[in-house]
Scaffold this motif. Sequence first.
Motif, PDB file in Angstrom:
ATOM      1  N   ALA A 134      43.413  40.851  31.240  1.00  0.00           N
ATOM      2  CA  ALA A 134      44.401  40.177  30.689  1.00  0.00           C
ATOM      3  C   ALA A 134      45.609  40.837  30.089  1.00  0.00           C
ATOM      4  CB  ALA A 134      43.691  40.518  29.480  1.00  0.00           C
ATOM      5  N   ASP A 135      46.683  40.548  30.961  1.00  0.00           N
ATOM      6  CA  ASP A 135      47.983  41.130  31.455  1.00  0.00           C
ATOM      7  C   ASP A 135      48.431  40.298  30.113  1.00  0.00           C
ATOM      8  OD1 ASP A 135      50.425  42.501  32.032  1.00  0.00           O
ATOM      9  OD2 ASP A 135      50.837  40.911  33.232  1.00  0.00           O
ATOM     10  N   ILE A 136      49.043  41.610  28.625  1.00  0.00           N
ATOM     11  CA  ILE A 136      49.709  41.068  28.221  1.00  0.00           C
ATOM     12  C   ILE A 136      50.745  40.744  28.099  1.00  0.00           C
ATOM     13  CG2 ILE A 136      49.794  40.605  25.545  1.00  0.00           C
ATOM     14  CD1 ILE A 136      46.808  39.640  27.086  1.00  0.00           C
ATOM     15  N   GLY A 137      52.363  40.196  28.167  1.00  0.00           N
ATOM     16  CA  GLY A 137      53.307  40.171  28.235  1.00  0.00           C
ATOM     17  C   GLY A 137      53.313  40.461  29.564  1.00  0.00           C
ATOM     18  N   THR A 138      52.470  39.466  30.011  1.00  0.00           N
ATOM     19  CA  THR A 138      53.020  39.237  31.317  1.00  0.00           C
ATOM     20  C   THR A 138      54.427  39.130  32.435  1.00  0.00           C
ATOM     21  OG1 THR A 138      51.970  38.268  33.577  1.00  0.00           O
ATOM     22  CG2 THR A 138      52.958  37.170  32.062  1.00  0.00           C
ATOM     23  N   ASP A 139      55.709  38.910  31.670  1.00  0.00           N
ATOM     24  CA  ASP A 139      57.374  39.156  31.950  1.00  0.00           C
ATOM     25  C   ASP A 139      56.563  37.588  33.371  1.00  0.00           C
ATOM     26  OD1 ASP A 139      59.037  38.751  32.428  1.00  0.00           O
ATOM     27  OD2 ASP A 139      59.728  41.060  33.396  1.00  0.00           O
ATOM     28  N   HIS A 140      56.802  37.717  34.347  1.00  0.00           N
ATOM     29  CA  HIS A 140      56.424  37.153  35.767  1.00  0.00           C
ATOM     30  C   HIS A 140      55.194  37.267  36.646  1.00  0.00           C
ATOM     31  CE1 HIS A 140      61.511  37.149  35.455  1.00  0.00           C
ATOM     32  NE2 HIS A 140      61.475  36.434  35.898  1.00  0.00           N
ATOM     33  N   ALA A 141      54.356  37.780  36.032  1.00  0.00           N
ATOM     34  CA  ALA A 141      53.312  37.496  36.440  1.00  0.00           C
ATOM     35  C   ALA A 141      52.875  38.626  37.752  1.00  0.00           C
ATOM     36  CB  ALA A 141      52.746  35.931  36.944  1.00  0.00           C
ATOM     37  N   TYR A 142      53.834  39.861  37.568  1.00  0.00           N
ATOM     38  CA  TYR A 142      53.555  40.777  39.012  1.00  0.00           C
ATOM     39  C   TYR A 142      52.512  41.178  39.606  1.00  0.00           C
ATOM     40  CZ  TYR A 142      58.703  39.032  39.625  1.00  0.00           C
ATOM     41  OH  TYR A 142      59.986  38.690  40.505  1.00  0.00           O
ATOM     42  N   ILE A 143      52.318  41.506  38.341  1.00  0.00           N
ATOM     43  CA  ILE A 143      51.287  42.743  38.573  1.00  0.00           C
ATOM     44  C   ILE A 143      49.482  41.415  38.278  1.00  0.00           C
ATOM     45  CG2 ILE A 143      49.036  44.099  36.851  1.00  0.00           C
ATOM     46  CD1 ILE A 143      52.010  44.990  36.094  1.00  0.00           C
ATOM     47  N   PRO A 144      49.701  40.539  37.369  1.00  0.00           N
ATOM     48  CA  PRO A 144      48.047  39.654  37.803  1.00  0.00           C
ATOM     49  C   PRO A 144      48.329  38.955  39.553  1.00  0.00           C
ATOM     50  CG  PRO A 144      48.847  38.775  35.611  1.00  0.00           C
ATOM     51  CD  PRO A 144      49.635  39.970  36.950  1.00  0.00           C
ATOM     52  N   ILE A 145      49.057  38.636  40.178  1.00  0.00           N
ATOM     53  CA  ILE A 145      49.226  37.682  41.726  1.00  0.00           C
ATOM     54  C   ILE A 145      48.747  39.113  42.515  1.00  0.00           C
ATOM     55  CG2 ILE A 145      50.463  37.202  43.696  1.00  0.00           C
ATOM     56  CD1 ILE A 145      52.504  36.031  41.055  1.00  0.00           C
ATOM     57  N   PHE A 146      48.911  40.799  42.172  1.00  0.00           N
ATOM     58  CA  PHE A 146      48.587  41.444  42.560  1.00  0.00           C
ATOM     59  C   PHE A 146      47.273  41.882  42.877  1.00  0.00           C
ATOM     60  CE2 PHE A 146      47.825  45.849  43.624  1.00  0.00           C
ATOM     61  CZ  PHE A 146      48.664  46.612  44.831  1.00  0.00           C
ATOM     62  N   LEU A 147      46.557  41.839  42.314  1.00  0.00           N
ATOM     63  CA  LEU A 147      45.516  42.596  41.807  1.00  0.00           C
ATOM     64  C   LEU A 147      44.199  41.461  42.795  1.00  0.00           C
ATOM     65  CD1 LEU A 147      45.589  43.502  38.520  1.00  0.00           C
ATOM     66  CD2 LEU A 147      45.004  44.632  39.618  1.00  0.00           C
ATOM     67  N   VAL A 148      44.348  40.191  42.421  1.00  0.00           N
ATOM     68  CA  VAL A 148      43.649  39.436  42.935  1.00  0.00           C
ATOM     69  C   VAL A 148      44.134  39.651  44.067  1.00  0.00           C
ATOM     70  CG1 VAL A 148      43.727  36.414  42.749  1.00  0.00           C
ATOM     71  CG2 VAL A 148      44.015  37.682  39.965  1.00  0.00           C
ATOM     72  N   GLU A 149      45.461  39.012  44.337  1.00  0.00           N
ATOM     73  CA  GLU A 149      45.783  38.817  45.710  1.00  0.00           C
ATOM     74  C   GLU A 149      44.912  40.389  46.567  1.00  0.00           C
ATOM     75  OE1 GLU A 149      49.950  37.946  47.897  1.00  0.00           O
ATOM     76  OE2 GLU A 149      49.763  40.124  47.296  1.00  0.00           O
ATOM     77  N   ASN A 150      44.778  41.565  46.234  1.00  0.00           N
ATOM     78  CA  ASN A 150      43.871  43.058  46.668  1.00  0.00           C
ATOM     79  C   ASN A 150      42.705  42.655  46.240  1.00  0.00           C
ATOM     80  OD1 ASN A 150      45.753  44.529  47.930  1.00  0.00           O
ATOM     81  ND2 ASN A 150      47.229  43.608  46.097  1.00  0.00           N
ATOM     82  N   GLY A 151      42.254  42.099  45.416  1.00  0.00           N
ATOM     83  CA  GLY A 151      40.757  41.445  45.441  1.00  0.00           C
ATOM     84  C   GLY A 151      40.182  42.965  44.123  1.00  0.00           C
ATOM     85  N   VAL A 152      41.265  43.202  43.252  1.00  0.00           N
ATOM     86  CA  VAL A 152      40.701  43.618  42.172  1.00  0.00           C
ATOM     87  C   VAL A 152      39.537  43.696  40.858  1.00  0.00           C
ATOM     88  CG1 VAL A 152      42.175  45.302  40.288  1.00  0.00           C
ATOM     89  CG2 VAL A 152      42.961  45.654  42.855  1.00  0.00           C
ATOM     90  N   CYS A 153      40.121  42.049  40.665  1.00  0.00           N
ATOM     91  CA  CYS A 153      39.166  41.735  40.123  1.00  0.00           C
ATOM     92  C   CYS A 153      39.740  39.560  40.088  1.00  0.00           C
ATOM     93  CB  CYS A 153      40.585  41.738  38.298  1.00  0.00           C
ATOM     94  SG  CYS A 153      42.286  40.484  38.228  1.00  0.00           S
ATOM     95  N   LYS A 154      38.635  39.334  39.872  1.00  0.00           N
ATOM     96  CA  LYS A 154      38.561  38.088  40.354  1.00  0.00           C
ATOM     97  C   LYS A 154      39.032  37.166  39.608  1.00  0.00           C
ATOM     98  CE  LYS A 154      33.305  39.020  40.640  1.00  0.00           C
ATOM     99  NZ  LYS A 154      31.751  38.222  40.516  1.00  0.00           N
ATOM    100  N   SER A 155      39.229  36.988  38.369  1.00  0.00           N
ATOM    101  CA  SER A 155      40.111  36.053  37.849  1.00  0.00           C
ATOM    102  C   SER A 155      41.407  37.001  36.627  1.00  0.00           C
ATOM    103  CB  SER A 155      39.865  35.039  36.973  1.00  0.00           C
ATOM    104  OG  SER A 155      38.779  35.452  35.749  1.00  0.00           O
ATOM    105  N   VAL A 156      42.666  36.521  36.503  1.00  0.00           N
ATOM    106  CA  VAL A 156      43.162  37.506  35.278  1.00  0.00           C
ATOM    107  C   VAL A 156      44.081  36.190  34.136  1.00  0.00           C
ATOM    108  CG1 VAL A 156      45.609  38.465  34.880  1.00  0.00           C
ATOM    109  CG2 VAL A 156      44.095  38.259  37.477  1.00  0.00           C
ATOM    110  N   ILE A 157      43.992  36.318  33.120  1.00  0.00           N
ATOM    111  CA  ILE A 157      45.236  35.621  31.724  1.00  0.00           C
ATOM    112  C   ILE A 157      45.901  36.115  31.814  1.00  0.00           C
ATOM    113  CG2 ILE A 157      45.084  35.324  29.226  1.00  0.00           C
ATOM    114  CD1 ILE A 157      41.552  35.879  29.064  1.00  0.00           C
ATOM    115  N   ALA A 158      47.427  35.502  32.066  1.00  0.00           N
ATOM    116  CA  ALA A 158      48.475  36.534  31.938  1.00  0.00           C
ATOM    117  C   ALA A 158      49.187  35.496  31.166  1.00  0.00           C
ATOM    118  CB  ALA A 158      49.609  36.019  33.465  1.00  0.00           C
TER     119      ALA A 158
END
Length: 273
Positions: free
Chosen positions: A21-45
């Motif tokens: 969960a990315d609280i205060g995601t802004d432009h969702a750069y971190i969620p996209i990076f995490l999914v793109e690099n297989g760090v997590c299966k899904s993100v709540i932004a």
Amino acid sequence: MELKGRLALIASKVQKANIVADIGTDHAYIPIFLVENGVCKSVIASDVRKGPLKAAKLNIKNAGFEDKIETLMGDGLETISENKADVIIIAGMGGILISKILTEGKAMAKSAKSLILQPMNRLDEVRKWLTENDFEIYDEELCAEGEKIYNVICAKHFSQADIKKHKEKKNNENNKNNNKSGNRNSTGNSISEAAYLFIGKKLIEKKDPLLGKMLKNKIRQLDKAIKEMKNSSSNGNVMKNDSDSVNETKRNESRDEYIELRDDLKRIENMIE
């Protein structure tokens, strides 16, 4: 997606997880990076603001991760349910606001495997909240963007078995301290708890490469504040009423606290050399 500076450091602290969960995601750069690099299966932004959330949705769509990153509008941790997120990221906010978010969503914070926090100021408030609410700060690290130094704090809630051990350890430490604030031992040479909250014990233990520079900045700021307090006191020698006397006493107490904190930071400087 390539991240730099503080965003890269935040992302590097996220361990393998199912849901982040990315609280205060802004432009969702971190969620996209995490999914793109297989760090997590899904993100709540999530974000409380419409503008950034709209930009986040567009970035997520362009990255092709609409099925893996869910965007939600809401305040703090109210957008996630208990036990849903393995990792909670709260970054780019003031320390007092982060502490407020953690207080209001304490059940969610406790159920997460880790909290990745990046306060923009008042880190002492965040460390204090974590300590008082039985969270272990298991890692801290600094990074620089130009002249600005950012800090990322990683924490997790103690298990029930560890809470008792943690409290016993803290009680033992407190029993050794005998100064007026209960922070210093009989030798007077130890580092106060206030200084550890102000700087971060993990940074000291690790001798973070940027800690020396940060200490110099903090010492300079404290010296300036102490000088201003001293000048203010000197310019107000004539007491008009009891209120002036009370204000003068408070100023002197604050100045003494700042002096003690500054001297502690100088001790830490010597420790890490």
